[in-house]
Every structure is written in structure tokens, then in C-alpha cells.
Scaffold this motif. Structure first.
Motif, PDB file in Angstrom:
ATOM      1  N   UNK A  16       1.797   7.208  -3.881  1.00 52.05           N
ATOM      2  CA  UNK A  16       2.047   8.291  -4.836  1.00 52.05           C
ATOM      3  C   UNK A  16       1.341   8.034  -6.157  1.00 52.05           C
ATOM      4  N   UNK A  17       1.426   6.821  -6.651  1.00 51.16           N
ATOM      5  CA  UNK A  17       0.743   6.484  -7.907  1.00 51.16           C
ATOM      6  C   UNK A  17      -0.761   6.646  -7.761  1.00 51.16           C
ATOM      7  N   UNK A  18      -1.298   6.274  -6.606  1.00 46.52           N
ATOM      8  CA  UNK A  18      -2.732   6.436  -6.355  1.00 46.52           C
ATOM      9  C   UNK A  18      -3.110   7.913  -6.389  1.00 46.52           C
ATOM     10  N   UNK A  19      -2.353   8.726  -5.677  1.00 37.48           N
ATOM     11  CA  UNK A  19      -2.658  10.165  -5.647  1.00 37.48           C
ATOM     12  C   UNK A  19      -2.497  10.820  -7.015  1.00 37.48           C
ATOM     13  N   UNK A  53      -4.880   6.560   7.847  1.00 40.00           N
ATOM     14  CA  UNK A  53      -4.204   7.707   8.473  1.00 40.00           C
ATOM     15  C   UNK A  53      -2.958   8.090   7.680  1.00 40.00           C
ATOM     16  N   UNK A  54      -2.216   7.091   7.223  1.00 42.10           N
ATOM     17  CA  UNK A  54      -1.004   7.368   6.445  1.00 42.10           C
ATOM     18  C   UNK A  54      -1.342   8.144   5.172  1.00 42.10           C
ATOM     19  N   UNK A  55      -2.367   7.700   4.455  1.00 41.93           N
ATOM     20  CA  UNK A  55      -2.775   8.385   3.230  1.00 41.93           C
ATOM     21  C   UNK A  55      -3.171   9.828   3.523  1.00 41.93           C
ATOM     22  N   UNK A  56      -3.888  10.056   4.600  1.00 43.38           N
ATOM     23  CA  UNK A  56      -4.281  11.420   4.948  1.00 43.38           C
ATOM     24  C   UNK A  56      -3.064  12.265   5.315  1.00 43.38           C
ATOM     25  N   UNK A  57      -2.085  11.671   5.981  1.00 37.70           N
ATOM     26  CA  UNK A  57      -0.853  12.404   6.302  1.00 37.70           C
ATOM     27  C   UNK A  57      -0.115  12.807   5.026  1.00 37.70           C
ATOM     28  N   UNK A  58      -0.055  11.907   4.064  1.00 35.42           N
ATOM     29  CA  UNK A  58       0.604  12.217   2.792  1.00 35.42           C
ATOM     30  C   UNK A  58      -0.158  13.316   2.065  1.00 35.42           C
ATOM     31  N   UNK A  59      -1.474  13.222   2.037  1.00 35.11           N
ATOM     32  CA  UNK A  59      -2.286  14.271   1.392  1.00 35.11           C
ATOM     33  C   UNK A  59      -2.041  15.629   2.055  1.00 35.11           C
ATOM     34  N   UNK A  60      -1.992  15.646   3.381  1.00 31.55           N
ATOM     35  CA  UNK A  60      -1.752  16.889   4.112  1.00 31.55           C
ATOM     36  C   UNK A  60      -0.369  17.443   3.792  1.00 31.55           C
ATOM     37  N   UNK A  61       0.622  16.569   3.748  1.00 29.01           N
ATOM     38  CA  UNK A  61       1.987  16.995   3.435  1.00 29.01           C
ATOM     39  C   UNK A  61       2.069  17.563   2.026  1.00 29.01           C
ATOM     40  N   UNK A  62       1.477  16.875   1.068  1.00 32.04           N
ATOM     41  CA  UNK A  62       1.498  17.342  -0.318  1.00 32.04           C
ATOM     42  C   UNK A  62       0.782  18.685  -0.433  1.00 32.04           C
ATOM     43  N   UNK A  63      -0.342  18.815   0.257  1.00 30.39           N
ATOM     44  CA  UNK A  63      -1.083  20.082   0.199  1.00 30.39           C
ATOM     45  C   UNK A  63      -0.257  21.227   0.788  1.00 30.39           C
ATOM     46  N   UNK A  76       0.833  -1.200   0.000  1.00 32.23           N
ATOM     47  CA  UNK A  76       0.000   0.000   0.000  1.00 32.23           C
ATOM     48  C   UNK A  76       0.871   1.254   0.000  1.00 32.23           C
ATOM     49  N   UNK A  77       1.844   1.302   0.918  1.00 30.04           N
ATOM     50  CA  UNK A  77       2.724   2.468   1.038  1.00 30.04           C
ATOM     51  C   UNK A  77       3.480   2.702  -0.264  1.00 30.04           C
TER      52      UNK A  77
END
Length: 76
Positions: free
Chosen positions: A11-14, A38-48, A6-7
């Protein structure tokens, strides 16, 4: 799909470039795993947050050192 896979695919998913079958497994795992959710949301927050930094805020010498450091980073 396990959490490690998953991890690797976040990036490919986003970016919206997963094959349909892989995306289906990704989303199924996401629905079952609170940690990966939670991990996906953390990545989204970081990217934003970081997606709004101007490119020129990074000094040229720092950029060059970073590119050099990661140029030979193993792809596997």
C-alpha cells in the motif's frame, strides 16, 4: 526483503510514500519474485476496480458496523 515484508509495504508503495532505500529493496524483491509480482498486480487490479465504486453505495449502517469492527484492529 522477504515476501512478508513486501506484502506489508504494498500500500505504501502504491501510494508513493516509501523511503527511497526501502523502495529500492521493494523493487529489487519485485524483480526477483514472481509471486509478489502477481500479488502486486492483483492489488492494483482490485484498487482499480473498487476505486470507482461510489461512496454512497455503502449503506450508512453497514459503514458504521465496518468502522466499528475495524476500529480496534491491531496495528501490528
Amino acid at each position: 526483503m522477504n515476501c512478508d515484508a513486501f506484502v506489508e509495504l504494498v500500500t505504501a508503495y502504491l501510494d508513493g510514500v516509501l523511503e527511497p532505500a526501502v523502495e529500492q529493496r521493494f523493487v529489487a524483491h519485485l524483480a526477483e519474485c514472481d509471486g509478489c509480482d502477481r500479488y502486486l498486480e492483483q492489488i492494483r487490479t482490485t484498487v482499480a476496480a473498487l476505486g470507482h465504486l461510489p461512496e454512497e453505495s455503502l449503506a450508512a449502517d453497514v459503514r458504521d458496523r465496518l468502522l466499528s469492527a475495524f476500529r480496534d484492529w491491531p496495528a501490528d
